[in-house]
Design an enzyme around this catalytic site. Structure first.
Site, mmCIF file in Angstrom:
data_model
loop_
_atom_site.group_PDB
_atom_site.id
_atom_site.type_symbol
_atom_site.label_atom_id
_atom_site.label_comp_id
_atom_site.label_asym_id
_atom_site.label_seq_id
_atom_site.Cartn_x
_atom_site.Cartn_y
_atom_site.Cartn_z
ATOM 1 N N TRP A 184 -8.034 2.616 -11.487
ATOM 2 C CA TRP A 184 -7.181 3.594 -10.811
ATOM 3 C C TRP A 184 -6.726 4.611 -11.830
ATOM 4 O O TRP A 184 -6.353 4.248 -12.952
ATOM 5 C CB TRP A 184 -5.947 2.935 -10.175
ATOM 6 C CG TRP A 184 -5.011 3.976 -9.629
ATOM 7 C CD1 TRP A 184 -5.123 4.640 -8.446
ATOM 8 C CD2 TRP A 184 -3.848 4.504 -10.277
ATOM 9 N NE1 TRP A 184 -4.100 5.551 -8.306
ATOM 10 C CE2 TRP A 184 -3.308 5.498 -9.424
ATOM 11 C CE3 TRP A 184 -3.217 4.261 -11.490
ATOM 12 C CZ2 TRP A 184 -2.158 6.220 -9.743
ATOM 13 C CZ3 TRP A 184 -2.082 4.983 -11.826
ATOM 14 C CH2 TRP A 184 -1.553 5.946 -10.943
ATOM 15 N N GLU A 225 -10.272 2.765 -7.004
ATOM 16 C CA GLU A 225 -9.113 2.806 -6.104
ATOM 17 C C GLU A 225 -8.631 4.234 -5.876
ATOM 18 O O GLU A 225 -8.364 4.970 -6.826
ATOM 19 C CB GLU A 225 -7.984 1.960 -6.707
ATOM 20 C CG GLU A 225 -6.695 1.973 -5.913
ATOM 21 C CD GLU A 225 -5.594 1.174 -6.586
ATOM 22 O OE1 GLU A 225 -4.465 1.172 -6.064
ATOM 23 O OE2 GLU A 225 -5.850 0.564 -7.648
ATOM 24 N N LYS A 227 -6.104 7.314 -3.957
ATOM 25 C CA LYS A 227 -4.700 7.556 -3.663
ATOM 26 C C LYS A 227 -4.573 8.887 -2.937
ATOM 27 O O LYS A 227 -5.351 9.815 -3.167
ATOM 28 C CB LYS A 227 -3.873 7.561 -4.950
ATOM 29 C CG LYS A 227 -2.364 7.483 -4.701
ATOM 30 C CD LYS A 227 -1.615 7.061 -5.945
ATOM 31 C CE LYS A 227 -0.141 6.841 -5.641
ATOM 32 N NZ LYS A 227 0.597 6.290 -6.780
ATOM 33 N N ASP A 258 -5.530 0.350 -1.382
ATOM 34 C CA ASP A 258 -4.141 -0.014 -1.623
ATOM 35 C C ASP A 258 -3.336 0.410 -0.407
ATOM 36 O O ASP A 258 -3.401 1.573 0.016
ATOM 37 C CB ASP A 258 -3.623 0.677 -2.882
ATOM 38 C CG ASP A 258 -2.220 0.221 -3.274
ATOM 39 O OD1 ASP A 258 -1.296 0.401 -2.454
ATOM 40 O OD2 ASP A 258 -2.039 -0.269 -4.396
ATOM 41 N N HIS A 261 -1.361 3.715 -0.453
ATOM 42 C CA HIS A 261 -1.995 4.931 -0.962
ATOM 43 C C HIS A 261 -2.509 5.869 0.116
ATOM 44 O O HIS A 261 -3.381 6.698 -0.156
ATOM 45 C CB HIS A 261 -3.143 4.556 -1.905
ATOM 46 C CG HIS A 261 -2.675 4.064 -3.233
ATOM 47 N ND1 HIS A 261 -3.511 3.887 -4.312
ATOM 48 C CD2 HIS A 261 -1.431 3.724 -3.672
ATOM 49 C CE1 HIS A 261 -2.814 3.448 -5.346
ATOM 50 N NE2 HIS A 261 -1.555 3.329 -4.973
ATOM 51 N N HIS A 285 -5.374 -4.048 -2.430
ATOM 52 C CA HIS A 285 -4.090 -4.240 -3.082
ATOM 53 C C HIS A 285 -3.045 -4.153 -1.981
ATOM 54 O O HIS A 285 -2.816 -3.076 -1.431
ATOM 55 C CB HIS A 285 -3.835 -3.161 -4.146
ATOM 56 C CG HIS A 285 -4.387 -3.509 -5.492
ATOM 57 N ND1 HIS A 285 -4.211 -2.720 -6.598
ATOM 58 C CD2 HIS A 285 -5.111 -4.593 -5.915
ATOM 59 C CE1 HIS A 285 -4.794 -3.286 -7.637
ATOM 60 N NE2 HIS A 285 -5.346 -4.409 -7.250
ATOM 61 N N ASP A 293 4.728 5.701 -1.530
ATOM 62 C CA ASP A 293 4.053 4.579 -2.183
ATOM 63 C C ASP A 293 5.007 3.899 -3.155
ATOM 64 O O ASP A 293 4.870 4.001 -4.378
ATOM 65 C CB ASP A 293 2.803 5.094 -2.906
ATOM 66 C CG ASP A 293 2.068 3.988 -3.647
ATOM 67 O OD1 ASP A 293 2.099 2.845 -3.171
ATOM 68 O OD2 ASP A 293 1.494 4.278 -4.704
ATOM 69 N N ASP A 295 5.809 0.580 -3.293
ATOM 70 C CA ASP A 295 5.419 -0.764 -3.727
ATOM 71 C C ASP A 295 6.518 -1.800 -3.569
ATOM 72 O O ASP A 295 6.889 -2.500 -4.509
ATOM 73 C CB ASP A 295 4.934 -0.724 -5.172
ATOM 74 C CG ASP A 295 3.625 0.041 -5.316
ATOM 75 O OD1 ASP A 295 2.628 -0.410 -4.758
ATOM 76 O OD2 ASP A 295 3.624 1.099 -5.967
ATOM 77 N N ASP A 325 0.112 -5.895 -5.059
ATOM 78 C CA ASP A 325 0.532 -4.838 -5.987
ATOM 79 C C ASP A 325 1.890 -4.300 -5.551
ATOM 80 O O ASP A 325 1.978 -3.387 -4.742
ATOM 81 C CB ASP A 325 -0.504 -3.713 -6.018
ATOM 82 C CG ASP A 325 -0.175 -2.658 -7.073
ATOM 83 O OD1 ASP A 325 0.816 -2.836 -7.804
ATOM 84 O OD2 ASP A 325 -0.910 -1.666 -7.165
#
Length: 418
Positions: A184, A225, A227, A258, A261, A285, A293, A295, A325
């Site tokens: 990433w 990955e 985004k 993800d 993302h 993820h 984003d 997390d 993640d």
């Protein structure tokens, strides 16, 4: 009623639909979740010359007890794993290398810098996954790495990614299970770019050089990955979903999704079936975005259940590599691992206890009334009783009892850290 009495009742309810609960639990035992090490220390790592977080990454909160050494981090992971049923994996970033006090640049990292992680993984029966770290570094200060206009900077990060793939190959050879190496990058621009194509051409060329180095796929699997945006790259991210999806399909690499993302109205669960038509494997993820984003710790919400449904109902448990993640420093960090991982497993169990074949048949018949009715009724079937039984038989605490272990560990270990 006891846990086993509740289980007997639940088992009978599910078996009316031809669902063998015993077989479901055996299947659940075989699903590894890749647990991210960086929840335990707020993505600090152990580099001799540590740098501030960058690339749009931020960790908020200051809960006491953060791990500050490899030994502390591994101890915390062991505590978390002791409260999570099943055998799992641990996901490392390159900044978690152990260099015995020597400042080693990222493009010079070698397998020897991760020998203690491998020894620990062997002792605990764990697989390891890996990520090159393309942020929190002077050569990433302007938000560009593999797409940087400066060739020397690009070459530095290319060498770092190649070194990372070799480290992951070492993991796979030593542990007997292939490591997933996920790339990433934070590259992008805060404001509207005047040229979107050229940075993407540079990124493609960088990836081509990284993957031109042969690494045995028996030991290492490559993933890339995407985004949508980041803090500091709100207007344009070089590695968009379209870019990486196209690159992965053309070059036989895994595309990693993800869950934080994408646009807030996009559902990653809805992408899984489409991608499985064209990819032998894909990676996840799993996180929880809240407005951006951010997390957050994974909870058992609708999207998590739907992700699990898509994996299970499409018979893709061996095709989707599930990792977590998230990073939250406002709560006990070990508890965060336990909450998130147990919820991922609960979602998979919930999906495994759904009569997917019957529901698919009803859709094909056009019987949407019965399909909807059954999907709703199964939401209140006694899956919690099966989960409690699973935890008990796997030797981990049931329900909220694991919190007592966390409180004891916090008092005896975490509270003593400076």
């Amino acid at each position: 009623m006891t846990i086993r009495e509740n289980y007997a009742y639940a088992k009978a309810a599910y078996e009316k639909w031809g669902i063998s609960v015993d077989e479901v639990l055996e299947k659940l035992k075989m699903i590894p979740i890749s647990i991210h090490c960086w929840q335990g220390d707020d993505i600090g790592g152990f580099e001799v010359n540590r740098n501030e977080l960058s690339g749009g990454i931020d960790v908020t909160g200051n809960y006491p007890g953060k791990a500050s050494t490899p030994e502390e981090l591994r101890s915390d992971l062991e505590k978390a794993l002791s409260l999570i049923p099943g055998k799992h994996r641990v996901n490392l970033h390159s900044i978690y290398a152990e260099t015995a006090g020597e400042a080693v640049e990222r493009d010079q990292l070698e397998p020897k810098h991760f020998e203690q992680w491998v020894s620990w993984a062997k002792e605990n029966g764990l697989g390891l996954d890996f990520n090159p770290t393309l942020f929190a570094h002077p050569k990433a200060d302007d938000g560009l790495t593999l797409a940087h206009p400066d060739r020397e900077i690009r070459e530095f990060w290319i060498r770092h990614c190649i070194a990372s793939r070799r480290i992951a190959e070492y993991f796979g050879k030593e542990l007997g299970t292939p490591a997933l190496t996920n790339i990433w990058i934070p590259d992008g621009y805060k404001d509207i770019p005047s040229d979107r194509l050229t940075p993407r051409q540079r990124l493609k060329e960088s990836l081509d050089k990284i993957f031109a180095v042969a690494i045995d796929e028996a030991y290492n699997l490559d993933a890339i990955e995407s985004k949508l945006f980041g803090i500091g790259s709100e207007a344009y991210v070089v590695g968009s979903h379209e870019f990486y999806l196209g690159y992965a399909l053309k070059n036989n690499k895994l595309c990693l999704l993800d869950t934080g993302h994408f646009h807030p109205t996009e559902a990653v669960s809805n992408k899984i079936s489409s991608m499985l038509l064209y990819s032998d494997k894909l990676a996840l993820h799993v996180s929880r975005p809240v407005r951006w984003d951010s997390d957050h710790v994974v909870i058992l919400d609708d999207e998590l259940r739907e992700i699990a449904h898509e994996i299970v109902r499409n018979d893709a448990l061996d095709k989707v590599m599930i990792g977590l993640d998230f990073f939250d420093a406002s709560i006990n960090r070990v508890a965060a691992w336990v909450i998130g991982t147990r919820n991922m497993l609960k979602a998979l169990l919930y999906a495994l206890l759904t009569p997917a074949k019957q529901l698919k048949a009803l859709q094909e018949e056009g019987n949407f009334t019965e399909r909807l009715a059954l999907m709703e009724e199964f939401k209140t079937y006694p899956f919690g009783a099966v989960w409690d039984y699973y935890c008990e038989t796997m030797g981990v605490p049931t329900r909220e009892a694991w919190l007592d272990d966390i409180k004891t560990y916090e008092k005896a270990v975490l509270s003593l850290r400076s």
